[in-house]
Design a protein around this motif. Structure first.
Motif, PDB file in Angstrom:
ATOM      1  N   ALA A 168       7.782 114.808  26.026  1.00 39.56           N
ATOM      2  CA  ALA A 168       6.488 114.439  25.439  1.00 39.56           C
ATOM      3  C   ALA A 168       6.600 114.177  23.945  1.00 39.56           C
ATOM      4  CB  ALA A 168       5.470 115.555  25.686  1.00 39.56           C
ATOM      5  N   ASN A 169       7.828 114.000  23.421  1.00 38.90           N
ATOM      6  CA  ASN A 169       8.021 113.770  21.998  1.00 38.90           C
ATOM      7  C   ASN A 169       7.493 112.396  21.613  1.00 38.90           C
ATOM      8  OD1 ASN A 169       8.854 114.109  19.372  1.00 38.90           O
ATOM      9  ND2 ASN A 169      10.969 113.501  19.768  1.00 38.90           N
ATOM     10  N   LEU A 170       6.574 112.352  20.646  1.00 40.90           N
ATOM     11  CA  LEU A 170       5.948 111.088  20.253  1.00 40.90           C
ATOM     12  C   LEU A 170       6.951 110.122  19.621  1.00 40.90           C
ATOM     13  CD1 LEU A 170       2.574 112.320  18.720  1.00 40.90           C
ATOM     14  CD2 LEU A 170       3.001 111.386  20.992  1.00 40.90           C
ATOM     15  N   VAL A 171       7.954 110.649  18.914  1.00 41.85           N
ATOM     16  CA  VAL A 171       8.935 109.780  18.274  1.00 41.85           C
ATOM     17  C   VAL A 171       9.674 108.951  19.310  1.00 41.85           C
ATOM     18  CG1 VAL A 171      11.026 109.741  16.842  1.00 41.85           C
ATOM     19  CG2 VAL A 171       9.183 111.348  16.328  1.00 41.85           C
ATOM     20  N   ASP A 172       9.906 109.524  20.478  1.00 41.17           N
ATOM     21  CA  ASP A 172      10.640 108.818  21.522  1.00 41.17           C
ATOM     22  C   ASP A 172       9.811 107.725  22.197  1.00 41.17           C
ATOM     23  OD1 ASP A 172      12.871 110.326  21.047  1.00 41.17           O
ATOM     24  OD2 ASP A 172      12.400 111.831  22.556  1.00 41.17           O
ATOM     25  N   LEU A 173       8.544 107.591  21.808  1.00 38.42           N
ATOM     26  CA  LEU A 173       7.738 106.506  22.354  1.00 38.42           C
ATOM     27  C   LEU A 173       8.146 105.160  21.766  1.00 38.42           C
ATOM     28  CD1 LEU A 173       4.151 108.068  22.324  1.00 38.42           C
ATOM     29  CD2 LEU A 173       5.727 107.914  24.237  1.00 38.42           C
ATOM     30  N   GLN A 191       2.090 121.767  23.591  1.00 41.91           N
ATOM     31  CA  GLN A 191       1.742 120.458  24.146  1.00 41.91           C
ATOM     32  C   GLN A 191       2.541 120.178  25.411  1.00 41.91           C
ATOM     33  OE1 GLN A 191       2.920 116.984  21.876  1.00 41.91           O
ATOM     34  NE2 GLN A 191       1.063 115.901  22.437  1.00 41.91           N
ATOM     35  N   GLN A 192       3.836 120.530  25.390  1.00 44.57           N
ATOM     36  CA  GLN A 192       4.679 120.334  26.564  1.00 44.57           C
ATOM     37  C   GLN A 192       4.143 121.153  27.742  1.00 44.57           C
ATOM     38  OE1 GLN A 192       7.376 118.389  26.529  1.00 44.57           O
ATOM     39  NE2 GLN A 192       8.708 118.986  28.185  1.00 44.57           N
ATOM     40  N   LYS A 193       3.786 122.387  27.477  1.00 50.02           N
ATOM     41  CA  LYS A 193       3.263 123.271  28.531  1.00 50.02           C
ATOM     42  C   LYS A 193       1.964 122.721  29.096  1.00 50.02           C
ATOM     43  CE  LYS A 193       1.827 128.083  29.267  1.00 50.02           C
ATOM     44  NZ  LYS A 193       1.651 129.419  28.612  1.00 50.02           N
ATOM     45  N   GLN A 194       1.104 122.203  28.221  1.00 50.44           N
ATOM     46  CA  GLN A 194      -0.180 121.672  28.678  1.00 50.44           C
ATOM     47  C   GLN A 194       0.007 120.451  29.573  1.00 50.44           C
ATOM     48  OE1 GLN A 194      -2.490 119.050  26.233  1.00 50.44           O
ATOM     49  NE2 GLN A 194      -4.262 120.397  26.360  1.00 50.44           N
ATOM     50  N   ILE A 195       0.908 119.548  29.182  1.00 55.06           N
ATOM     51  CA  ILE A 195       1.095 118.331  29.971  1.00 55.06           C
ATOM     52  C   ILE A 195       1.695 118.666  31.340  1.00 55.06           C
ATOM     53  CG2 ILE A 195       2.326 116.126  30.065  1.00 55.06           C
ATOM     54  CD1 ILE A 195       2.096 116.011  27.019  1.00 55.06           C
ATOM     55  N   VAL A 246      18.132 106.284  36.455  1.00 55.58           N
ATOM     56  CA  VAL A 246      18.028 105.316  35.366  1.00 55.58           C
ATOM     57  C   VAL A 246      17.628 105.982  34.056  1.00 55.58           C
ATOM     58  CG1 VAL A 246      16.832 103.239  34.561  1.00 55.58           C
ATOM     59  CG2 VAL A 246      17.468 103.460  36.974  1.00 55.58           C
ATOM     60  N   TYR A 247      16.627 106.868  34.093  1.00 54.17           N
ATOM     61  CA  TYR A 247      16.081 107.438  32.858  1.00 54.17           C
ATOM     62  C   TYR A 247      16.426 108.913  32.666  1.00 54.17           C
ATOM     63  CZ  TYR A 247      13.273 103.169  32.754  1.00 54.17           C
ATOM     64  OH  TYR A 247      12.860 101.857  32.729  1.00 54.17           O
ATOM     65  N   GLY A 248      16.516 109.668  33.743  1.00 53.28           N
ATOM     66  CA  GLY A 248      16.841 111.080  33.621  1.00 53.28           C
ATOM     67  C   GLY A 248      15.674 111.955  33.182  1.00 53.28           C
ATOM     68  N   GLN A 249      14.527 111.360  32.879  1.00 50.31           N
ATOM     69  CA  GLN A 249      13.368 112.130  32.426  1.00 50.31           C
ATOM     70  C   GLN A 249      12.110 111.300  32.625  1.00 50.31           C
ATOM     71  OE1 GLN A 249      14.180 112.794  28.274  1.00 50.31           O
ATOM     72  NE2 GLN A 249      13.650 110.714  27.695  1.00 50.31           N
ATOM     73  N   VAL A 250      10.970 111.953  32.518  1.00 48.00           N
ATOM     74  CA  VAL A 250       9.685 111.257  32.554  1.00 48.00           C
ATOM     75  C   VAL A 250       8.992 111.516  31.227  1.00 48.00           C
ATOM     76  CG1 VAL A 250       9.401 111.319  35.046  1.00 48.00           C
ATOM     77  CG2 VAL A 250       8.592 113.249  33.689  1.00 48.00           C
ATOM     78  N   ASN A 251       8.101 110.600  30.851  1.00 48.98           N
ATOM     79  CA  ASN A 251       7.375 110.754  29.594  1.00 48.98           C
ATOM     80  C   ASN A 251       5.921 111.091  29.846  1.00 48.98           C
ATOM     81  OD1 ASN A 251       5.875 108.276  29.944  1.00 48.98           O
ATOM     82  ND2 ASN A 251       7.700 107.151  29.337  1.00 48.98           N
ATOM     83  N   LEU A 252       5.129 110.981  28.792  1.00 50.75           N
ATOM     84  CA  LEU A 252       3.728 111.365  28.851  1.00 50.75           C
ATOM     85  C   LEU A 252       2.964 110.682  29.973  1.00 50.75           C
ATOM     86  CD1 LEU A 252       1.582 113.016  27.236  1.00 50.75           C
ATOM     87  CD2 LEU A 252       1.138 110.938  25.941  1.00 50.75           C
ATOM     88  N   LEU A 253       3.313 109.413  30.265  1.00 53.25           N
ATOM     89  CA  LEU A 253       2.604 108.643  31.282  1.00 53.25           C
ATOM     90  C   LEU A 253       3.311 108.657  32.627  1.00 53.25           C
ATOM     91  CD1 LEU A 253       1.474 105.535  29.191  1.00 53.25           C
ATOM     92  CD2 LEU A 253       0.045 107.386  30.042  1.00 53.25           C
ATOM     93  N   THR A 254       4.632 108.485  32.631  1.00 53.85           N
ATOM     94  CA  THR A 254       5.342 108.383  33.905  1.00 53.85           C
ATOM     95  C   THR A 254       5.347 109.701  34.668  1.00 53.85           C
ATOM     96  OG1 THR A 254       7.451 108.801  32.765  1.00 53.85           O
ATOM     97  CG2 THR A 254       6.814 106.504  33.092  1.00 53.85           C
ATOM     98  N   GLY A 255       5.065 110.801  33.975  1.00 51.30           N
ATOM     99  CA  GLY A 255       4.974 112.075  34.674  1.00 51.30           C
ATOM    100  C   GLY A 255       3.850 112.105  35.696  1.00 51.30           C
ATOM    101  N   ARG A 295       7.483  97.155  23.852  1.00 53.38           N
ATOM    102  CA  ARG A 295       8.493  97.905  23.108  1.00 53.38           C
ATOM    103  C   ARG A 295       8.162  99.397  23.042  1.00 53.38           C
ATOM    104  NH1 ARG A 295       8.760  94.972  17.482  1.00 53.38           N
ATOM    105  NH2 ARG A 295       6.515  94.867  17.891  1.00 53.38           N
ATOM    106  N   LEU A 296       6.906  99.755  23.334  1.00 55.81           N
ATOM    107  CA  LEU A 296       6.526 101.159  23.395  1.00 55.81           C
ATOM    108  C   LEU A 296       7.132 101.784  24.644  1.00 55.81           C
ATOM    109  CD1 LEU A 296       4.863 103.439  22.127  1.00 55.81           C
ATOM    110  CD2 LEU A 296       2.930 102.699  23.515  1.00 55.81           C
ATOM    111  N   ARG A 297       7.952 102.777  24.444  1.00 59.06           N
ATOM    112  CA  ARG A 297       8.739 103.321  25.542  1.00 59.06           C
ATOM    113  C   ARG A 297       7.869 103.871  26.665  1.00 59.06           C
ATOM    114  NH1 ARG A 297      13.474 107.973  25.075  1.00 59.06           N
ATOM    115  NH2 ARG A 297      13.760 108.243  27.308  1.00 59.06           N
ATOM    116  N   ALA A 298       6.770 104.536  26.304  1.00 60.15           N
ATOM    117  CA  ALA A 298       5.897 105.097  27.344  1.00 60.15           C
ATOM    118  C   ALA A 298       5.349 103.996  28.233  1.00 60.15           C
ATOM    119  CB  ALA A 298       4.753 105.880  26.700  1.00 60.15           C
ATOM    120  N   PHE A 299       4.910 102.872  27.635  1.00 57.98           N
ATOM    121  CA  PHE A 299       4.388 101.760  28.413  1.00 57.98           C
ATOM    122  C   PHE A 299       5.496 101.070  29.191  1.00 57.98           C
ATOM    123  CE2 PHE A 299       0.390 100.806  25.647  1.00 57.98           C
ATOM    124  CZ  PHE A 299      -0.059 102.093  25.909  1.00 57.98           C
TER     125      PHE A 299
END
Length: 824
Positions: free
Chosen positions: A41-46, A243-247, A297-306, A370-374
């Motif tokens: 859920a790190n915003l920088v990685d978006l 924030q991670q726990k909440q998501i 492919v990604y090894g993880q999910v982000n704020l949206l793909t979760g 280019r936004l990683r989450a999208f």
């Protein structure tokens, strides 16, 4: 394509054990790979690594280390107990592994004593001039023989102009606090700041360092500081963990609720537990395949793909409702299981494939962001749509084959009624319904200009979490933001030039500046101190001759302060307090060569953050190159710029791609435009509805618009392809297909709408806007659009009859036989 789908489904139906075995094997493999998926859920990685703000942030973390603090807050004691708590705890925190340094006191006393060195030599001489003039006037007033020839005002000792001039300087800011501890006596609260070695982006490290601090706090005897004394932890590291726990909690709750709602609806729709299992089994298999691919492919999910499990589940169930509904209808008409399967997957399956391809294409267009989450959301959702269709073609016919072998036959309750009463209402009142729908649409279109974009970055984080609320209170105690923008420089000379340039820009902009103050090692050690000391000695001699008996108690206190400040000796970098020097040191313990820019604006305000980024990046550099500015504010500014730039392109690209795809797959532009029409109308109605219900676009929910284009167009495809079949009756098709359309849109809404239960404000807004979008499309698709089709069909028939009548009259006039007398 339709025949191929029917053939594949027939083979799965005839060889169910082989088909199910293959599906389960792939599902097991997918589940094996997906078991270690983690949330990031790190915003920088978006943002992509090519962005300057991201590169600068990585460089800062390499050179400087962690941004932000672990803030330990003690509460519930008197001022003396709070100070004693800070004194006792600081050395224990400093001894923890992974801690660079601990800050328990301000450096105000050091800078207050040396405050006059931060004035220019010219301004110091002005201070000397005003003091000398006032002292001379006081002596004259004390002389009984002095008679003024003119009525002159007393010389002012007002130095507010100089205070305003230097009010934004680092030395003044650091010396302005009244208490040397980070203490709020009224709130009975004290703060101790812990600077870890590494960045908070590493969640494992953040959890470890916060657990070590919490473990130390749990071991303390807090009762000695007061009977109600307690401690809390906040700061960047704790906020990231909360924030991670909440998501994660939101994902679990939303997915469970979405699944429960779908189960209940499917039971209501089909009136059969077995039918529910037939619909959900292919969805479960398809999701296992999809998340296996995500893990590879990604090894993880982000704020949206979760949340894609719930979303894809809702979209996949929609296909199952159409396919199984058509199969059950054919079976009740006497078709065999094999023929019903072939027919369902040939025609309804073809429409499902078209809608899945269109939805996938929509998601893939979103994947160009280019936004990683999208981007990850678009790619994974697009692949997931295709995988779900493959799962249905492989799994559902096989399950139907097994149930047929076991002798299961569908009940009437699981099949749509032969005639819908509302279908007759539409036929009878088509003009009225079309007219009312048009008036409502025009009314909503008038509200479109009122739609607003919410630039508050609070949508990306829940500002109501306890650690976020406490962090704001800590910032108020400290007096400035704990997360400054860091301008990286390459030398001491460049550092001094950059600090001067930024301070100059701040003064030029005045109240419009977004900078609170600028700090660097060079700015904390003033220049020309020997010459200033000479002026200070002159000021000190003046102050020694001030008649104290003529001063008020407040003025006497100021006099003592000025005398002490005028006695201060010059100081160097080595004389600075360790707590100041260490904030400007790199990870190797050497000066880091950077400038700290403390914002004067709320960093959750996107527009203000963009202004801050422009002000900082607009400062001139010695070599004429770009300003290397790092910090979450810079990342947020780039995030906002990118979203506002990409949103129109993605929306236009999505609409064009969907239209072209439907044109190619449906075989005609007119058919494609008709299928797309209810989606476009419902989106316009949705946008017009938003200001009426107080909903705004933000950085996350803006993606719903292209998603709705791809996920609602299939309703039009199913309805029009059935109506275009030879000999179709409107009421019969509407009764069967309309029920499936309603079920599909409702389950899709359940997948997205479950996000409405999320506590995260951005995800909550995604669920709210998606639910509104599907509800609007449902009304358009089942009420306004069918009525319009009936009106257009009748007009077409009238034109056709008029043309035929005209041809008959022309033939009659020419003596030719009419159609009724013509030879067949």
């Amino acid at each position: 394509m339709e025949r191929s789908l029917g053939a594949l489904a027939t083979r799965s139906h005839q060889r169910p054990i082989l088909a199910l075995g293959l599906a389960l094997l792939l599902a097991a493999v997918g589940g094996f790979f997906a078991r270690n998926l983690k949330l990031n859920a790190n915003l920088v990685d978006l943002l992509p690594n090519s962005f300057e703000s991201v590169q600068d942030l990585h460089e800062l973390e390499t050179r400087f280390g962690a941004l932000g603090w672990v803030s330990v807050v003690g509460e519930g004691g008197d001022a003396a107990s709070l100070r004693r708590f800070a004194d006792d705890l600081a050395p224990k925190l400093q001894a923890l592994p992974g801690v660079r340094f601990v800050e328990k006191e301000r450096t105000g006393a050091f800078f207050r004593d040396r405050a006059l060195y931060f004035l220019s030599e010219e301004d110091l001489r002005e201070v000397h001039r005003r003091l000398a003039a006032r002292l001379q006037w006081e002596r004259q007033q004390a002389n009984p023989l002095y008679v003024p020839l003119v009525d002159e005002p007393e010389p002012t000792l007002d130095f507010s102009d100089l205070e305003a001039k230097y009010g934004g300087a680092a030395g003044q800011k650091l010396s302005s606090a009244k208490d040397d501890y980070y203490l709020d006596a009224k709130a009975r609260r004290v703060v101790v700041l812990v600077k870890p070695e590494m960045t908070s982006a590493d969640l494992a490290y953040s959890r470890r360092i916060v657990d070590e601090v919490r473990g130390l706090l749990d071991a303390q005897e807090l009762s000695k500081y007061g009977p109600d004394f307690r401690v809390e932890i906040t700061g960047t590291f704790q906020k990231k963990l909360d924030q991670q726990k909440q998501i994660i909690r939101d994902i679990a709750v939303s997915s469970a609720v979405a699944m429960a709602l779908m189960l209940l609806y499917l039971l209501f729709h089909f009136r059969s537990a077995l039918a529910v299992g037939l619909v959900l089994t292919p969805v479960g298999v398809g999701l296992a395949w999809t998340y296996g691919l995500v893990a590879l492919v990604y090894g993880q999910v982000n704020l949206l793909t979760g949340f894609l499990g719930a979303i894809l589940g809702g979209l996949g169930v929609e296909h199952g409702i159409h396919l199984l509904g058509r199969y059950l209808h054919l079976r009740t008409e006497g078709e065999s299981s094999v023929e019903a399967t072939r027919e369902s997957f040939t025609h309804t399956g073809g429409a499902a494939l078209v809608s899945a391809l269109v939805a996938a294409l929509t998601f893939f267009v979103l994947g160009t962001s280019r936004l990683r989450a999208f981007r990850e959301f678009g790619v994974i959702a697009g692949i997931g749509m295709l995988v779900l269709i493959a799962a249905y073609v492989l799994v559902l016919p096989a399950l139907l084959g097994l149930t047929a072998r076991w002798g299961w036959r569908p009940k009437r309750a699981a099949v749509a009624p032969s005639e819908s009463p509302f279908g007759r209402v539409l036929v009878r009142h088509r003009y009225v319904i079309t007219g009312v729908s048009a008036v409502l649409l025009v009314g909503l279109l008038t509200q479109v200009p009122r739609v607003r974009f919410d630039y508050n970055f609070g949508t990306l984080e829940d500002q109501d979490l306890p650690s976020f609320v406490l962090d704001k209170q800590v910032n108020e105690i400290i007096g400035y933001s704990q997360t400054p923008v860091v301008v990286l420089t390459k030398s001491t000379q460049e550092e001094h030039a950059m600090a001067s340039a930024l301070a100059r820009r701040q003064r030029e902009r005045g109240k419009d500046s977004t900078i609170d103050f600028v700090a660097s090692l060079s700015s904390l050690v003033p220049q020309d101190q020997p010459r200033k000391q000479a002026v200070l000695q002159d000021i000190h001699r003046l102050l020694e001759n001030v008649p104290e008996e003529r001063l008020s108690p407040e003025q006497r206190t100021q006099l003592v302060e000025l005398r002490r400040q005028s006695e201060a000796r010059p100081f160097t970098l080595e004389d600075l307090p360790p707590s100041v020097r260490q904030q400007f040191m790199g990870r190797e313990g050497t000066p880091g060569s950077f400038v700290l820019v403390y914002p004067a604006v709320d960093q959750s305000d996107g527009q203000a953050v963009r202004a801050l980024a422009r002000e900082v990046r607009g400062a001139p550099t010695l070599d004429g190159g770009r300003v290397s500015a790092a910090g979450e504010a810079m990342v947020m500014a780039d995030l906002l710029d990118m979203v506002t730039h990409e949103a129109p392109l993605i929306l236009g690209g999505t609409t064009l791609a969907v239209l072209l795809a439907m044109w190619m797959t449906l075989g005609g532009l007119r058919m494609a435009v008709l299928c797309l029409l209810p989606t476009v109308v419902s989106l316009l109605a949705l946008i017009g509805l938003m200001p009426l219900v107080g909903v705004e676009f933000n950085y996350l929910n803006i993606l719903i618009i292209p998603v709705l284009i791809g996920t609602t167009v299939d309703a039009g495809v199913h309805l029009l392809t059935r109506l275009a079949s030879p000999g179709s009756d409107f009421v019969e098709v509407y009764s069967e297909t309309g029920r499936a359309i309603a079920g599909g849109l409702l389950t899709s809404a359940m997948g997205f709408g479950a996000l409405f239960l999320a506590r995260h404000p951005g995800l909550n807004s995604v669920g709210a806007l998606a639910s509104m979008g599907f509800a609007t499309n449902l009304l358009v698709m089942l009420v306004a659009f069918p009525a319009l089709l009936l009106v257009l069909t009748e007009r077409r028939r009238r034109r056709h009859r008029a043309r035929m009548d005209s041809e008959v009259k022309e033939r009659a006039a020419a003596g030719a036989p009419g159609p009724e007398h013509a030879t067949p």
